[in-house]
Motif scaffolding. Structure first.
Motif, short mmCIF file in Angstrom:
data_model
loop_
_atom_site.label_atom_id
_atom_site.label_comp_id
_atom_site.label_asym_id
_atom_site.label_seq_id
_atom_site.Cartn_x
_atom_site.Cartn_y
_atom_site.Cartn_z
N MET A 200 0.85 -1.16 0.00
CA MET A 200 0.00 0.00 0.00
C MET A 200 0.90 1.23 0.00
SD MET A 200 -3.05 1.05 2.60
CE MET A 200 -3.96 -0.42 2.21
N LEU A 201 0.57 2.15 -0.85
CA LEU A 201 1.34 3.39 -0.96
C LEU A 201 0.45 4.57 -0.63
CD1 LEU A 201 3.03 2.62 -4.39
CD2 LEU A 201 4.03 2.36 -2.13
N GLY A 202 1.02 5.58 -0.03
CA GLY A 202 0.29 6.79 0.28
C GLY A 202 0.90 7.98 -0.43
N HIS A 203 0.06 8.86 -0.92
CA HIS A 203 0.50 10.07 -1.62
C HIS A 203 -0.33 11.24 -1.12
CE1 HIS A 203 2.48 7.38 -4.48
NE2 HIS A 203 1.37 6.68 -4.47
N ALA A 204 0.27 12.41 -1.10
CA ALA A 204 -0.44 13.60 -0.63
C ALA A 204 -1.66 13.94 -1.48
CB ALA A 204 0.51 14.79 -0.59
N ASP A 205 -1.54 13.72 -2.79
CA ASP A 205 -2.64 14.00 -3.71
C ASP A 205 -2.35 13.29 -5.03
OD1 ASP A 205 -0.75 15.65 -5.09
OD2 ASP A 205 -1.34 17.35 -3.87
N MET A 206 -3.25 13.40 -5.99
CA MET A 206 -3.08 12.70 -7.27
C MET A 206 -1.87 13.20 -8.04
SD MET A 206 -5.21 10.29 -7.43
CE MET A 206 -5.35 9.82 -9.13
N GLU A 207 -1.58 14.48 -7.94
CA GLU A 207 -0.41 15.03 -8.62
C GLU A 207 0.88 14.41 -8.06
OE1 GLU A 207 1.63 19.30 -8.60
OE2 GLU A 207 -0.35 19.32 -9.56
N ALA A 208 0.94 14.28 -6.75
CA ALA A 208 2.10 13.65 -6.12
C ALA A 208 2.20 12.19 -6.52
CB ALA A 208 2.00 13.77 -4.60
N ARG A 209 1.06 11.52 -6.62
CA ARG A 209 1.04 10.12 -7.04
C ARG A 209 1.66 9.98 -8.43
NH1 ARG A 209 -1.56 7.07 -10.56
NH2 ARG A 209 -2.02 4.92 -10.09
N GLU A 210 1.23 10.81 -9.35
CA GLU A 210 1.76 10.75 -10.71
C GLU A 210 3.27 11.01 -10.74
OE1 GLU A 210 0.09 9.64 -13.36
OE2 GLU A 210 -1.56 9.31 -11.95
N ARG A 211 3.72 12.02 -10.01
CA ARG A 211 5.16 12.33 -9.93
C ARG A 211 5.94 11.15 -9.36
NH1 ARG A 211 3.52 17.06 -7.58
NH2 ARG A 211 4.30 16.33 -5.57
N ASN A 212 5.43 10.57 -8.29
CA ASN A 212 6.12 9.47 -7.63
C ASN A 212 6.25 8.25 -8.55
OD1 ASN A 212 6.28 11.05 -5.34
ND2 ASN A 212 4.55 10.09 -4.33
N PHE A 213 5.15 7.86 -9.21
CA PHE A 213 5.22 6.71 -10.09
C PHE A 213 6.10 6.97 -11.30
CE2 PHE A 213 1.63 4.91 -7.73
CZ PHE A 213 2.08 3.61 -7.61
N LYS A 214 6.05 8.18 -11.83
CA LYS A 214 6.92 8.53 -12.95
C LYS A 214 8.38 8.39 -12.54
CE LYS A 214 7.90 12.05 -16.35
NZ LYS A 214 8.08 13.43 -16.60
N ALA A 215 8.71 8.89 -11.35
CA ALA A 215 10.09 8.80 -10.87
C ALA A 215 10.52 7.36 -10.67
CB ALA A 215 10.23 9.58 -9.56
N ILE A 216 9.64 6.53 -10.14
CA ILE A 216 9.98 5.11 -9.93
C ILE A 216 10.27 4.43 -11.27
CG2 ILE A 216 9.03 2.86 -9.27
CD1 ILE A 216 7.53 4.34 -7.01
N PHE A 217 9.36 4.57 -12.22
CA PHE A 217 9.51 3.84 -13.48
C PHE A 217 10.61 4.40 -14.38
CE2 PHE A 217 5.21 2.47 -12.24
CZ PHE A 217 5.44 1.10 -12.25
N GLU A 218 11.09 5.60 -14.11
CA GLU A 218 12.21 6.16 -14.86
C GLU A 218 13.56 5.92 -14.18
OE1 GLU A 218 11.27 10.28 -15.45
OE2 GLU A 218 9.83 9.84 -17.03
N ASP A 219 13.54 5.39 -12.97
CA ASP A 219 14.76 5.17 -12.20
C ASP A 219 15.60 4.04 -12.81
OD1 ASP A 219 16.31 5.57 -9.60
OD2 ASP A 219 15.87 3.42 -9.55
N PRO A 220 16.86 4.29 -13.15
CA PRO A 220 17.71 3.25 -13.76
C PRO A 220 17.87 2.01 -12.88
CG PRO A 220 18.75 5.40 -13.92
CD PRO A 220 17.55 5.57 -13.05
#
Length: 54
Positions: A1-21
């Motif tokens: 389970m993951l928690g995010h401050a809001d939907m914008e933060a969720r999108e940023r967080n997942f983008k960062a994860i999937f772009e991480d080498p």
């Protein structure tokens, strides 16, 4: 389970994860024959007054 401050933060967080080498390399190593999961369920929950957020 993951928690995010809001939907914008969720999108940023997942983008960062999937772009991480390092994450990409781990996927290649652990999923050589395809994904380890059949599906991912997404549920959105919100806080309630009687259960304070950490």
């Amino acid at each position: 389970m993951l928690g995010h401050a809001d939907m914008e933060a969720r999108e940023r967080n997942f983008k960062a994860i999937f772009e991480d080498p390092e994450f990409k390399a781990l996927l290649e190593k652990t999923e050589p024959n395809g994904p380890l999961h059949e599906s991912i369920d997404v549920s959105y929950m919100r806080g309630v007054d009687f259960f304070p957020r950490a």
